[in-house]
Scaffold this motif. Structure first.
Motif, short mmCIF file in Angstrom:
data_model
loop_
_atom_site.label_atom_id
_atom_site.label_comp_id
_atom_site.label_asym_id
_atom_site.label_seq_id
_atom_site.Cartn_x
_atom_site.Cartn_y
_atom_site.Cartn_z
N ARG A 152 31.81 116.84 59.94
CA ARG A 152 31.31 116.03 61.05
C ARG A 152 32.36 115.80 62.12
NH1 ARG A 152 28.90 110.81 58.54
NH2 ARG A 152 28.49 110.46 60.74
N ILE A 153 33.63 115.98 61.77
CA ILE A 153 34.73 115.79 62.72
C ILE A 153 35.71 116.94 62.55
CG2 ILE A 153 36.64 114.31 63.45
CD1 ILE A 153 35.03 111.96 62.26
N LEU A 154 36.18 117.49 63.65
CA LEU A 154 37.18 118.55 63.62
C LEU A 154 38.36 118.10 64.45
CD1 LEU A 154 36.61 122.36 64.07
CD2 LEU A 154 38.36 121.19 65.42
N THR A 155 39.54 118.09 63.85
CA THR A 155 40.76 117.79 64.62
C THR A 155 41.50 119.09 64.86
OG1 THR A 155 42.23 117.41 62.71
CG2 THR A 155 40.91 115.54 63.49
N LEU A 156 42.04 119.23 66.06
CA LEU A 156 42.77 120.44 66.45
C LEU A 156 44.19 120.04 66.82
CD1 LEU A 156 42.66 123.50 67.09
CD2 LEU A 156 42.01 122.86 69.42
N SER A 157 45.16 120.58 66.09
CA SER A 157 46.57 120.26 66.34
C SER A 157 47.38 121.53 66.13
CB SER A 157 47.04 119.15 65.38
OG SER A 157 46.95 119.58 64.03
N ASN A 204 30.07 123.30 72.07
CA ASN A 204 28.72 123.22 71.53
C ASN A 204 28.63 122.86 70.06
OD1 ASN A 204 27.58 123.94 74.03
ND2 ASN A 204 27.78 126.12 73.60
N THR A 205 29.75 122.87 69.33
CA THR A 205 29.66 122.57 67.92
C THR A 205 29.14 121.16 67.68
OG1 THR A 205 30.90 122.47 65.84
CG2 THR A 205 32.07 121.77 67.82
N HIS A 206 28.45 120.98 66.53
CA HIS A 206 27.89 119.66 66.22
C HIS A 206 28.98 118.65 65.86
CE1 HIS A 206 28.45 121.42 62.18
NE2 HIS A 206 28.64 120.16 61.80
N ALA A 207 30.12 119.14 65.39
CA ALA A 207 31.20 118.23 64.99
C ALA A 207 31.84 117.59 66.21
CB ALA A 207 32.25 119.00 64.18
N VAL A 208 32.24 116.34 66.07
CA VAL A 208 33.03 115.69 67.11
C VAL A 208 34.43 116.28 67.03
CG1 VAL A 208 34.01 113.51 67.93
CG2 VAL A 208 31.68 113.57 66.99
N THR A 209 34.93 116.78 68.15
CA THR A 209 36.21 117.48 68.17
C THR A 209 37.29 116.59 68.79
OG1 THR A 209 35.55 118.56 70.23
CG2 THR A 209 35.19 119.77 68.18
N ILE A 210 38.45 116.58 68.15
CA ILE A 210 39.56 115.73 68.58
C ILE A 210 40.82 116.59 68.70
CG2 ILE A 210 41.03 113.76 68.01
CD1 ILE A 210 38.72 112.64 66.34
N ALA A 211 41.42 116.58 69.88
CA ALA A 211 42.67 117.32 70.09
C ALA A 211 43.85 116.37 69.89
CB ALA A 211 42.70 117.91 71.49
N ARG A 212 44.81 116.80 69.08
CA ARG A 212 46.05 116.04 68.85
C ARG A 212 47.17 116.85 69.50
NH1 ARG A 212 50.62 116.01 65.91
NH2 ARG A 212 51.28 114.10 64.82
N LEU A 213 47.71 116.34 70.59
CA LEU A 213 48.62 117.13 71.43
C LEU A 213 50.04 116.58 71.35
CD1 LEU A 213 46.26 117.35 74.54
CD2 LEU A 213 46.39 118.90 72.59
N HIS A 214 50.99 117.52 71.33
CA HIS A 214 52.40 117.14 71.35
C HIS A 214 53.20 118.24 72.03
CE1 HIS A 214 52.57 119.99 68.02
NE2 HIS A 214 53.89 120.02 68.18
N GLY A 215 54.42 117.93 72.38
CA GLY A 215 55.28 118.93 73.01
C GLY A 215 54.68 119.42 74.31
N ARG A 216 54.81 120.72 74.56
CA ARG A 216 54.27 121.29 75.78
C ARG A 216 52.82 121.76 75.57
NH1 ARG A 216 58.92 125.59 76.92
NH2 ARG A 216 58.89 125.57 74.64
N VAL A 217 52.01 121.49 76.56
CA VAL A 217 50.60 121.88 76.54
C VAL A 217 50.37 122.63 77.85
CG1 VAL A 217 48.23 121.08 76.26
CG2 VAL A 217 50.11 119.75 75.28
N GLU A 264 22.97 112.33 63.16
CA GLU A 264 22.08 112.79 64.22
C GLU A 264 22.35 112.07 65.53
OE1 GLU A 264 20.10 115.41 64.37
OE2 GLU A 264 21.04 115.82 62.43
N ALA A 265 22.75 110.79 65.45
CA ALA A 265 23.07 110.06 66.68
C ALA A 265 24.30 110.66 67.35
CB ALA A 265 23.30 108.58 66.37
N LEU A 266 25.29 111.05 66.55
CA LEU A 266 26.50 111.66 67.11
C LEU A 266 26.19 112.99 67.76
CD1 LEU A 266 29.35 111.05 64.49
CD2 LEU A 266 29.12 110.05 66.77
N VAL A 267 25.42 113.83 67.05
CA VAL A 267 25.11 115.15 67.59
C VAL A 267 24.30 115.03 68.88
CG1 VAL A 267 23.89 117.32 67.17
CG2 VAL A 267 25.19 116.25 65.32
N LEU A 268 23.30 114.16 68.87
CA LEU A 268 22.47 113.99 70.06
C LEU A 268 23.30 113.49 71.23
CD1 LEU A 268 19.74 114.02 71.46
CD2 LEU A 268 19.29 111.74 70.52
N THR A 269 24.18 112.53 70.97
CA THR A 269 25.03 111.99 72.04
C THR A 269 25.95 113.08 72.59
OG1 THR A 269 24.96 109.80 71.04
CG2 THR A 269 26.72 110.22 72.64
N LYS A 270 26.53 113.89 71.68
CA LYS A 270 27.37 115.01 72.13
C LYS A 270 26.60 115.94 73.04
CE LYS A 270 30.07 117.68 70.34
NZ LYS A 270 31.11 118.57 69.79
#
Length: 267
Positions: free
Chosen positions: A68-73, A117-130, A228-234
């Motif tokens: 349901r949640i994907l973090t990207l680091s 478009n993925t159903h999961a809420v995606t969260i980016a965790r950023l550090h250093g240079r982006v 379903e509320a999260l997906v619909l809101t996304k």
């Protein structure tokens, strides 16, 4: 927490390829999937191997409602230093027509669309240079938190390339506004985490050693929300964001990039 493991040796080759990513590391903690770039200390760039693994992973999520949640680091020194320009040059040298290069650039577009478009809420965790494509990739995440020491840059114009990666220009404009993105793209200047937060490219900033606490503060309530509320809101938010990109020409990104590099190499 479980780390992704290779498929059994007797599994078909296609199954092994889809369950054993090489360029990213994944760990699942209940409904949260942690995806980490640069697991083996390679270059902090988005080469084809990374694009392929991320596209496969996001495609597979369609069959995994438990995530349901994907973090990207990133496990590297920096979150991401952008696209692999050396790979671009190699692709153009191997095929001067630019078809190979356009194929790589089209993968970037597919990846960003899959992330949005993925159903999961995606969260980016950023550090250093982006940098460049790294910022583009992060911009397609739903939520973005950055270390207060992070530094950002859109270098494309400064190195003679169009800002054409993943269809990100429209996304960046819808997230931060045309005026600020215009300035940062045209000047290619470095900007800090406070600026990124002020213009909306970051939702939160924190000292690096407190960044995971910020991520946890998001994930804890999110996992309690009705799926379903999260997906619909996304989907609703994505629809409104795309309305700002009604004249989106991002499908031309790969052609713009290939044409520019072809011209610079005298093709």
């Amino acid at each position: 927490m479980t780390e992704s493991a290779p498929a059994p040796a007797h599994a078909p080759a296609s199954a092994r390829a889809r369950t054993a990513p090489k360029a990213v590391r994944t760990e699942q903690d209940g409904p949260v999937l942690h995806v980490r770039l640069n697991p083996w200390g390679q270059s902090d760039t988005l080469d084809t191997a990374v694009l392929d693994d991320l596209i496969t992973l996001l495609d597979d999520l369609h069959e995994r409602p438990d995530v349901r949640i994907l973090t990207l680091s990133s496990l590297g020194t920096d979150f991401c230093l952008g696209a692999d320009r050396g790979e671009y040059q190699e692709a153009l040298a191997a095929d001067p027509s630019g078809v190979g290069l356009r194929r790589i650039a089209d993968k970037a577009h597919r990846l960003c669309q899959a992330l949005e478009n993925t159903h999961a809420v995606t969260i980016a965790r950023l550090h250093g240079r982006v940098i460049g494509a790294g910022l583009a990739l992060a911009s397609f995440c739903d939520l973005r938190a950055g270390a207060d020491t992070s530094r950002f840059r859109m270098p494309e114009v400064g190195i003679g390339l169009p800002p054409a990666w993943g269809g990100a220009m429209g996304r960046l404009v819808s997230e931060a506004g045309a005026s600020r993105i215009r300035e940062l793209m045209l000047t290619s200047e470095v900007f800090d985490a406070d600026t990124a937060h002020r213009i909306g490219l970051l939702h939160r900033t924190a000292p690096l050693d407190q960044l995971d606490t910020v991520i946890d503060a998001w994930t804890r309530p999110l996992v309690r929300r009705a799926p379903e509320a999260l997906v619909l809101t996304k989907r609703m938010l994505a629809g409104y964001a795309r309305a700002d990109r009604a004249a989106d020409v991002s499908l031309l990104d790969s052609h713009l990039l290939a044409a520019t590099l072809h011209q610079r190499t005298g093709g």
